[in-house]
Motif scaffolding. Sequence first.
Motif, PDB file in Angstrom:
ATOM      1  N   GLY A   1      43.120  12.880  29.840  1.00  0.00           N
ATOM      2  CA  GLY A   1      43.443  13.313  31.125  1.00  0.00           C
ATOM      3  C   GLY A   1      44.866  13.478  31.161  1.00  0.00           C
ATOM      4  N   SER A   2      45.834  13.820  31.124  1.00  0.00           N
ATOM      5  CA  SER A   2      47.144  14.392  31.002  1.00  0.00           C
ATOM      6  C   SER A   2      48.342  13.181  31.335  1.00  0.00           C
ATOM      7  CB  SER A   2      47.665  15.646  31.980  1.00  0.00           C
ATOM      8  OG  SER A   2      46.703  16.540  31.575  1.00  0.00           O
ATOM      9  N   LEU A   3      50.116  13.529  31.121  1.00  0.00           N
ATOM     10  CA  LEU A   3      50.781  12.118  30.490  1.00  0.00           C
ATOM     11  C   LEU A   3      52.207  13.694  30.405  1.00  0.00           C
ATOM     12  CD1 LEU A   3      50.896   8.549  30.313  1.00  0.00           C
ATOM     13  CD2 LEU A   3      49.847   9.638  31.877  1.00  0.00           C
ATOM     14  N   ARG A   4      52.853  12.693  31.397  1.00  0.00           N
ATOM     15  CA  ARG A   4      54.447  13.366  31.053  1.00  0.00           C
ATOM     16  C   ARG A   4      55.701  12.591  30.829  1.00  0.00           C
ATOM     17  NH1 ARG A   4      58.970  17.482  34.057  1.00  0.00           N
ATOM     18  NH2 ARG A   4      59.160  19.001  33.068  1.00  0.00           N
ATOM     19  N   LEU A   5      55.895  12.492  29.203  1.00  0.00           N
ATOM     20  CA  LEU A   5      57.619  11.279  29.380  1.00  0.00           C
ATOM     21  C   LEU A   5      58.308  12.183  29.426  1.00  0.00           C
ATOM     22  CD1 LEU A   5      56.005  10.394  26.123  1.00  0.00           C
ATOM     23  CD2 LEU A   5      55.197   9.838  28.477  1.00  0.00           C
ATOM     24  N   SER A   6      59.860  11.539  29.292  1.00  0.00           N
ATOM     25  CA  SER A   6      60.555  12.052  29.805  1.00  0.00           C
ATOM     26  C   SER A   6      62.215  11.403  29.476  1.00  0.00           C
ATOM     27  CB  SER A   6      60.971  12.404  31.224  1.00  0.00           C
ATOM     28  OG  SER A   6      60.169  13.020  32.317  1.00  0.00           O
ATOM     29  N   CYS A   7      62.742  11.824  28.542  1.00  0.00           N
ATOM     30  CA  CYS A   7      63.337  11.356  27.511  1.00  0.00           C
ATOM     31  C   CYS A   7      64.945  11.965  27.769  1.00  0.00           C
ATOM     32  CB  CYS A   7      63.794  11.330  26.303  1.00  0.00           C
ATOM     33  SG  CYS A   7      64.643  10.614  25.129  1.00  0.00           S
TER      34      CYS A   7
ATOM     35  N   ILE B   1      62.116  19.868  18.716  1.00  0.00           N
ATOM     36  CA  ILE B   1      62.824  20.843  19.026  1.00  0.00           C
ATOM     37  C   ILE B   1      63.882  20.700  19.113  1.00  0.00           C
ATOM     38  CG2 ILE B   1      63.480  19.099  21.429  1.00  0.00           C
ATOM     39  CD1 ILE B   1      62.394  22.774  22.808  1.00  0.00           C
ATOM     40  N   THR B   2      64.355  21.722  18.826  1.00  0.00           N
ATOM     41  CA  THR B   2      65.698  22.240  18.374  1.00  0.00           C
ATOM     42  C   THR B   2      66.658  22.809  19.651  1.00  0.00           C
ATOM     43  OG1 THR B   2      65.903  24.859  17.535  1.00  0.00           O
ATOM     44  CG2 THR B   2      65.054  22.584  16.217  1.00  0.00           C
ATOM     45  N   SER B   3      67.799  22.596  19.507  1.00  0.00           N
ATOM     46  CA  SER B   3      68.898  23.311  20.161  1.00  0.00           C
ATOM     47  C   SER B   3      68.350  24.513  20.990  1.00  0.00           C
ATOM     48  CB  SER B   3      70.504  22.632  19.829  1.00  0.00           C
ATOM     49  OG  SER B   3      70.771  23.778  19.117  1.00  0.00           O
ATOM     50  N   GLY B   4      67.885  25.156  19.860  1.00  0.00           N
ATOM     51  CA  GLY B   4      67.604  26.411  20.633  1.00  0.00           C
ATOM     52  C   GLY B   4      66.379  26.522  20.919  1.00  0.00           C
ATOM     53  N   GLY B   5      65.579  25.479  20.933  1.00  0.00           N
ATOM     54  CA  GLY B   5      64.312  25.939  21.655  1.00  0.00           C
ATOM     55  C   GLY B   5      62.876  25.635  20.653  1.00  0.00           C
ATOM     56  N   GLY B   6      63.282  25.784  19.182  1.00  0.00           N
ATOM     57  CA  GLY B   6      62.322  25.843  18.093  1.00  0.00           C
ATOM     58  C   GLY B   6      61.519  24.900  18.322  1.00  0.00           C
ATOM     59  N   THR B   7      60.496  25.035  17.673  1.00  0.00           N
ATOM     60  CA  THR B   7      59.447  23.387  17.666  1.00  0.00           C
ATOM     61  C   THR B   7      58.495  23.163  16.637  1.00  0.00           C
ATOM     62  OG1 THR B   7      57.560  24.641  19.320  1.00  0.00           O
ATOM     63  CG2 THR B   7      59.376  23.467  20.256  1.00  0.00           C
ATOM     64  N   ASN B   8      58.299  21.800  16.982  1.00  0.00           N
ATOM     65  CA  ASN B   8      57.570  21.728  15.442  1.00  0.00           C
ATOM     66  C   ASN B   8      56.405  20.341  16.025  1.00  0.00           C
ATOM     67  OD1 ASN B   8      56.783  21.611  12.350  1.00  0.00           O
ATOM     68  ND2 ASN B   8      58.084  19.551  12.488  1.00  0.00           N
ATOM     69  N   TYR B   9      55.265  20.413  15.608  1.00  0.00           N
ATOM     70  CA  TYR B   9      54.441  18.932  16.389  1.00  0.00           C
ATOM     71  C   TYR B   9      52.965  18.611  14.536  1.00  0.00           C
ATOM     72  CZ  TYR B   9      55.390  21.605  20.529  1.00  0.00           C
ATOM     73  OH  TYR B   9      55.689  22.162  21.726  1.00  0.00           O
ATOM     74  N   ALA B  10      52.944  18.138  14.884  1.00  0.00           N
ATOM     75  CA  ALA B  10      52.138  16.688  14.317  1.00  0.00           C
ATOM     76  C   ALA B  10      50.803  17.367  14.631  1.00  0.00           C
ATOM     77  CB  ALA B  10      52.229  15.986  14.724  1.00  0.00           C
TER      78      ALA B  10
ATOM     79  N   ARG C   1      47.524  20.121  22.453  1.00  0.00           N
ATOM     80  CA  ARG C   1      47.722  19.916  22.959  1.00  0.00           C
ATOM     81  C   ARG C   1      48.871  18.875  24.128  1.00  0.00           C
ATOM     82  NH1 ARG C   1      45.490  14.330  22.385  1.00  0.00           N
ATOM     83  NH2 ARG C   1      46.048  14.876  19.900  1.00  0.00           N
ATOM     84  N   PHE C   2      49.734  19.072  22.763  1.00  0.00           N
ATOM     85  CA  PHE C   2      50.535  17.989  23.359  1.00  0.00           C
ATOM     86  C   PHE C   2      52.414  19.291  23.266  1.00  0.00           C
ATOM     87  CE2 PHE C   2      50.678  13.763  22.124  1.00  0.00           C
ATOM     88  CZ  PHE C   2      49.667  13.658  22.588  1.00  0.00           C
TER      89      PHE C   2
ATOM     90  N   LEU D   1      58.152  15.412  27.091  1.00  0.00           N
ATOM     91  CA  LEU D   1      56.786  15.820  26.409  1.00  0.00           C
ATOM     92  C   LEU D   1      55.607  15.730  27.349  1.00  0.00           C
ATOM     93  CD1 LEU D   1      55.959  15.830  22.906  1.00  0.00           C
ATOM     94  CD2 LEU D   1      55.507  13.291  23.424  1.00  0.00           C
ATOM     95  N   GLN D   2      54.839  16.763  27.165  1.00  0.00           N
ATOM     96  CA  GLN D   2      53.559  16.718  28.073  1.00  0.00           C
ATOM     97  C   GLN D   2      52.668  16.530  27.115  1.00  0.00           C
ATOM     98  OE1 GLN D   2      53.506  17.745  31.470  1.00  0.00           O
ATOM     99  NE2 GLN D   2      50.812  17.095  31.499  1.00  0.00           N
ATOM    100  N   MET D   3      51.489  15.861  27.170  1.00  0.00           N
ATOM    101  CA  MET D   3      50.844  15.521  26.495  1.00  0.00           C
ATOM    102  C   MET D   3      49.134  15.726  27.851  1.00  0.00           C
ATOM    103  SD  MET D   3      51.811  12.085  25.172  1.00  0.00           S
ATOM    104  CE  MET D   3      52.097  11.306  26.701  1.00  0.00           C
ATOM    105  N   MET D   4      48.296  16.847  26.991  1.00  0.00           N
ATOM    106  CA  MET D   4      47.168  16.769  27.792  1.00  0.00           C
ATOM    107  C   MET D   4      45.925  16.680  26.902  1.00  0.00           C
ATOM    108  SD  MET D   4      48.442  21.180  29.397  1.00  0.00           S
ATOM    109  CE  MET D   4      46.505  20.506  30.889  1.00  0.00           C
ATOM    110  N   SER D   5      44.845  16.171  27.772  1.00  0.00           N
ATOM    111  CA  SER D   5      43.302  16.351  26.713  1.00  0.00           C
ATOM    112  C   SER D   5      43.631  15.231  25.652  1.00  0.00           C
ATOM    113  CB  SER D   5      42.824  17.096  26.268  1.00  0.00           C
ATOM    114  OG  SER D   5      42.548  18.398  26.318  1.00  0.00           O
ATOM    115  N   LEU D   6      43.735  14.092  26.485  1.00  0.00           N
ATOM    116  CA  LEU D   6      44.466  13.375  25.637  1.00  0.00           C
ATOM    117  C   LEU D   6      43.569  11.898  24.971  1.00  0.00           C
ATOM    118  CD1 LEU D   6      47.571  11.672  28.119  1.00  0.00           C
ATOM    119  CD2 LEU D   6      47.479  11.619  25.194  1.00  0.00           C
ATOM    120  N   LYS D   7      43.499  11.690  24.212  1.00  0.00           N
ATOM    121  CA  LYS D   7      42.382  11.174  23.122  1.00  0.00           C
ATOM    122  C   LYS D   7      42.531   9.470  22.717  1.00  0.00           C
ATOM    123  CE  LYS D   7      41.608  14.525  20.425  1.00  0.00           C
ATOM    124  NZ  LYS D   7      41.575  15.635  19.272  1.00  0.00           N
ATOM    125  N   PRO D   8      41.917   8.654  22.593  1.00  0.00           N
ATOM    126  CA  PRO D   8      42.269   6.635  22.509  1.00  0.00           C
ATOM    127  C   PRO D   8      42.662   6.555  21.590  1.00  0.00           C
ATOM    128  CG  PRO D   8      39.844   7.447  23.367  1.00  0.00           C
ATOM    129  CD  PRO D   8      40.317   8.446  23.540  1.00  0.00           C
TER     130      PRO D   8
END
Length: 120
Positions: free
Chosen positions: A16-22, A51-60, A66-67, A80-87
């Motif tokens: 499933g999917s979830l979207r977190l907001s901050c 994510i930087t102010s200019g939109g540059g991203t970095n992921y684990a 997936r995210f 943070l849009q999270m898709m294909s979530l795993k346990p």
Amino acid sequence: QVQLVESGGGLVQAGGSLRLSCAASGSIRSINIMGWYRQAPGKQRELVATITSGGGTNYADSVKGRFTISRDNAKNTSYLQMMSLKPEDTAVYYCNAGIRNWDYNLYNLWGQGTQVTVSS
């Protein structure tokens, strides 16, 4: 006073999917890097994405493909849009931001955390 407020956690089935907001609020001049971290029971807090102010991203590596992290600078909000979530994604998710206020003070702030539980 500047603060971060998170929302969007919950219980979801694997796949499933979830979207977190901050949302950052208060006397904000600028926000540098915004990020999401997570901490599972018995484990250390780990980086999920930034994510930087200019939109540059970095992921684990564990969430790449997936995210997706994004931000709305006009709303001082990150997502943070999270898709294909795993346990194994089950954890408390924390947002983080480097915020400079109008007194030019720099704060490294954390949200209160939101629980994400993925059932198998």
